[in-house]
Structure formats: C-alpha cells, structure tokens
Design a protein around this motif. Structure first.
Motif, PDB file in Angstrom:
ATOM      1  N   GLN A 150      33.345  82.355  91.951  1.00 26.57           N
ATOM      2  CA  GLN A 150      33.572  81.131  91.197  1.00 26.57           C
ATOM      3  C   GLN A 150      33.801  79.940  92.122  1.00 26.57           C
ATOM      4  OE1 GLN A 150      35.241  83.985  90.838  1.00 26.57           O
ATOM      5  NE2 GLN A 150      35.518  84.543  88.686  1.00 26.57           N
ATOM      6  N   VAL A 201      30.418  78.834  93.471  1.00 26.61           N
ATOM      7  CA  VAL A 201      29.650  78.120  92.439  1.00 26.61           C
ATOM      8  C   VAL A 201      30.231  76.732  92.205  1.00 26.61           C
ATOM      9  CG1 VAL A 201      29.020  78.124  89.997  1.00 26.61           C
ATOM     10  CG2 VAL A 201      28.857  80.225  91.328  1.00 26.61           C
ATOM     11  N   PHE A 202      31.558  76.622  92.201  1.00 23.47           N
ATOM     12  CA  PHE A 202      32.189  75.320  92.009  1.00 23.47           C
ATOM     13  C   PHE A 202      31.808  74.358  93.130  1.00 23.47           C
ATOM     14  CE2 PHE A 202      35.733  72.462  93.023  1.00 23.47           C
ATOM     15  CZ  PHE A 202      35.849  71.760  91.826  1.00 23.47           C
ATOM     16  N   LEU A 230      29.209  74.514  95.100  1.00 26.46           N
ATOM     17  CA  LEU A 230      27.777  74.219  95.028  1.00 26.46           C
ATOM     18  C   LEU A 230      27.472  73.212  93.930  1.00 26.46           C
ATOM     19  CD1 LEU A 230      25.063  74.955  96.296  1.00 26.46           C
ATOM     20  CD2 LEU A 230      24.842  76.770  94.598  1.00 26.46           C
ATOM     21  N   CYS A 231      28.093  73.365  92.777  1.00 27.41           N
ATOM     22  CA  CYS A 231      27.872  72.414  91.681  1.00 27.41           C
ATOM     23  C   CYS A 231      28.359  71.019  92.049  1.00 27.41           C
ATOM     24  CB  CYS A 231      28.577  72.904  90.421  1.00 27.41           C
ATOM     25  SG  CYS A 231      27.823  74.368  89.659  1.00 27.41           S
ATOM     26  N   GLN A 232      29.509  70.957  92.706  1.00 24.68           N
ATOM     27  CA  GLN A 232      30.019  69.659  93.151  1.00 24.68           C
ATOM     28  C   GLN A 232      29.073  69.023  94.167  1.00 24.68           C
ATOM     29  OE1 GLN A 232      32.931  67.911  92.179  1.00 24.68           O
ATOM     30  NE2 GLN A 232      32.838  69.386  90.512  1.00 24.68           N
ATOM     31  N   ILE A 261      25.828  69.473  94.408  1.00 22.05           N
ATOM     32  CA  ILE A 261      24.634  69.002  93.684  1.00 22.05           C
ATOM     33  C   ILE A 261      24.942  67.718  92.929  1.00 22.05           C
ATOM     34  CG2 ILE A 261      23.041  69.567  91.814  1.00 22.05           C
ATOM     35  CD1 ILE A 261      23.285  72.507  92.694  1.00 22.05           C
ATOM     36  N   LEU A 262      26.114  67.657  92.298  1.00 18.56           N
ATOM     37  CA  LEU A 262      26.502  66.457  91.562  1.00 18.56           C
ATOM     38  C   LEU A 262      26.559  65.235  92.482  1.00 18.56           C
ATOM     39  CD1 LEU A 262      27.585  64.982  89.063  1.00 18.56           C
ATOM     40  CD2 LEU A 262      29.887  65.795  89.685  1.00 18.56           C
ATOM     41  N   ALA A 285      30.287  75.113 100.795  1.00 19.48           N
ATOM     42  CA  ALA A 285      29.707  76.195 100.005  1.00 19.48           C
ATOM     43  C   ALA A 285      28.985  77.207 100.888  1.00 19.48           C
ATOM     44  CB  ALA A 285      28.746  75.619  98.962  1.00 19.48           C
TER      45      ALA A 285
END
Length: 294
Positions: free
Chosen positions: A22, A25-26, A28-30, A32-33, A88
C-alpha cells in the motif's frame, strides 16, 4: 537462492510478493499526480502566470515577479514528482531485490553451516525471504538442520510463509511458530544461529520512545539468551542498529561487526553480527566495520 541478479528479482517477487505494498502504491500515485500537475503547469503556464499576476497586483508586484512565482511553483511540483518516483522505486527495490540480496549476505556471515543444526529467524518478516535463504543453505549442506521462523499471531502471514517455502522446495527444513520478541518461547542456548531482517525496530513501536528503546533492548537480550555458546547472531535492521551494538557490548558479546550504512526504505540500515562467547569476558569488546556489507 543465491544473490539476486537483475533477471531473478521478478521470480522472487512472484514467490514472495511485497509487504506493505500500500505504501508503494501510495507513493506511486502521488508521483503520477504531481507529474500530471507539472505537465499542466507547463501547458497552461501563461494562464497560470496571469492568475498569479491578478492575485499579486494588489501588492503592486510586477508581472515579471508573478511569472517567476508561477515558474518556481511549477519547478517545485516537478521536483516533488521526481522525489516521489525515487521514493517509490527505492521502496520497491528495498522490499524485493535488496531484501533478497541482504538475506544472502546475512546467511554468508555464518562461517560454517555444516555445524548448524537449529536456526531461528526472529521476526520472519514478509513471506520468508531470509527464512528460505537460510533453509536453502541448510539444504545445500545436506545436513539435518532446521530453521524456525518466529512471527506474530497472524495465521494469514504464517500460511504465506509456509507456502513460499513449499514453492522453493524447502518445506522439510522450515517450521513457523508465533511468539513475542521480548519473551521468546525457547529455552536458553537452543540455537546455533539467530538471524533477523528488518524486524527488531518494530518492537515496541506503539509505545513512547523510551519504552520502545527498552523493549528493543529486551528483544536483543532474548536473541542472545536463546543462542548457544559460540553461536552466531546476525541482525539487519533500520535506524536503531547502533543501539543494538551498545546492548551487545554490555552483554560482553564477541566479534561484534557493524556494516556500513545501506539505504533501505528511504532510511539508513546496518547489519550487526556477533558471536556469543564460550567463557566470561572482562572489558569492553571491540566493534569492527565489516566491509563485506559495503
């Protein structure tokens, strides 16, 4: 298992997965954002500059200053994206390839596996990368050695650990049980070797700093207690390893070796190894840098 090469880590990941995915993923999402925000900043830079200028016009700030403020904000956003991608990547590398490599290094620290009959993996973290690396060495020696992985009370984690051992063909060398690190369910001098990977720092983490430090000290003392005289202990852990070294010195352990810093999970980690003396020592033991871990 051997040292992980660039082509082997995918197999390791398929067998063992990744704990705390988790967090990866957190991050990586940040990342990308922030990357998307950076692209939008670049594409709509003029419009954003005009917006900054309209806000700063009340303070009589020039248009050049407004463009600089917009550019600076965009640069910070882009730099944040790069940092998050790095975090990440480091988290994933630490959880899979580095964990496998450090497991092999920990196993290599024990000088003679042909004499080892019983090993404890304190913490048995994750799906058992260190546990199975040690079991593979026992299998290679062709002896009757066993390794016990001690973990928390989660039946799901224990099942995953045993499943990974079965996939590796090591189930006859591996067993798992639950227990508490500060009160190990074993008699004094039970094990020829005790190993641990990124676990001891979690002991007492829900307590205050002083209480947590005392709990980690008890865990190190328990590790020493269950080790046979002349046995080898190897601990790879995050942040608090110098604290373990001081505790081992207080307990008069021999041949204490401390590795240089290894960055894992975005923090410093070290490996400390030692040997339990066969007789009582007088005076503080020497601490050496072990360059094998550099």
């Amino acid at each position: 298992m051997g040292k992980a090469s660039s082509r082997e880590w995918t197999r390791i990941y398929l067998i063992y997965g990744m704990d705390q995915w988790q967090a990866f993923v957190f991050l990586l999402c940040q990342a990308i954002l922030f990357s998307v925000l950076s692209i939008l900043y670049l594409y709509y830079f003029n419009e954003i500059s005009h917006t900054f200028q309209s806000f700063l016009s009340m303070a009589a700030v020039s248009g050049g200053a407004a463009r600089f403020a917009a550019g600076f904000t965009g640069s910070v956003t882009a730099l944040s994206a790069l940092c998050l991608f790095y975090a990440a990547t480091n988290f994933f590398y630490s959880a899979v390839p580095l964990h496998s490599e450090m497991a092999q290094r920990i196993v290599d620290t024990v000088p003679d596996w042909s004499t080892v009959r019983l090993v404890l993996d304190l913490g048995c973290c994750g799906r058992g990368i260190l546990l199975n690396t040690a079991a593979a060495r026992l299998k290679k020696e062709g002896g009757l050695g066993k390794i016990i992985g001690l973990s928390g009370p989660s039946p799901v984690e224990l099942a995953a650990t045993l499943r990974a051992a079965k996939v590796e063909g090591l189930e006859e060398y591996v067993t798992c049980r639950t227990g508490v690190a500060t009160k190990l369910p074993f008699l004094d001098g039970t094990f020829d070797a005790v190993v641990s990977g990124t676990f001891v720092h979690t002991v007492g983490r829900e307590q205050t700093a002083d209480v947590a430090a005392a709990e980690r000290g008890r865990a190190v003392a328990e590790l020493v207690r269950v080790l046979k005289q002349g046995g080898i202990g190897v601990v790879w852990d995050l942040l608090h390893v110098p604290e373990y070294v001081r505790r081992l010195q207080e307990m008069k352990m021999e041949d204490i070796r401390l590795s240089e810093r290894v960055t894992a999970f975005m923090v410093s980690s070290h490996v400390v190894s030692f040997r339990k003396p066969t007789h009582h020592l007088h005076g503080p033991p020497e601490v050496r840098l072990d360059w094998r871990f550099c």
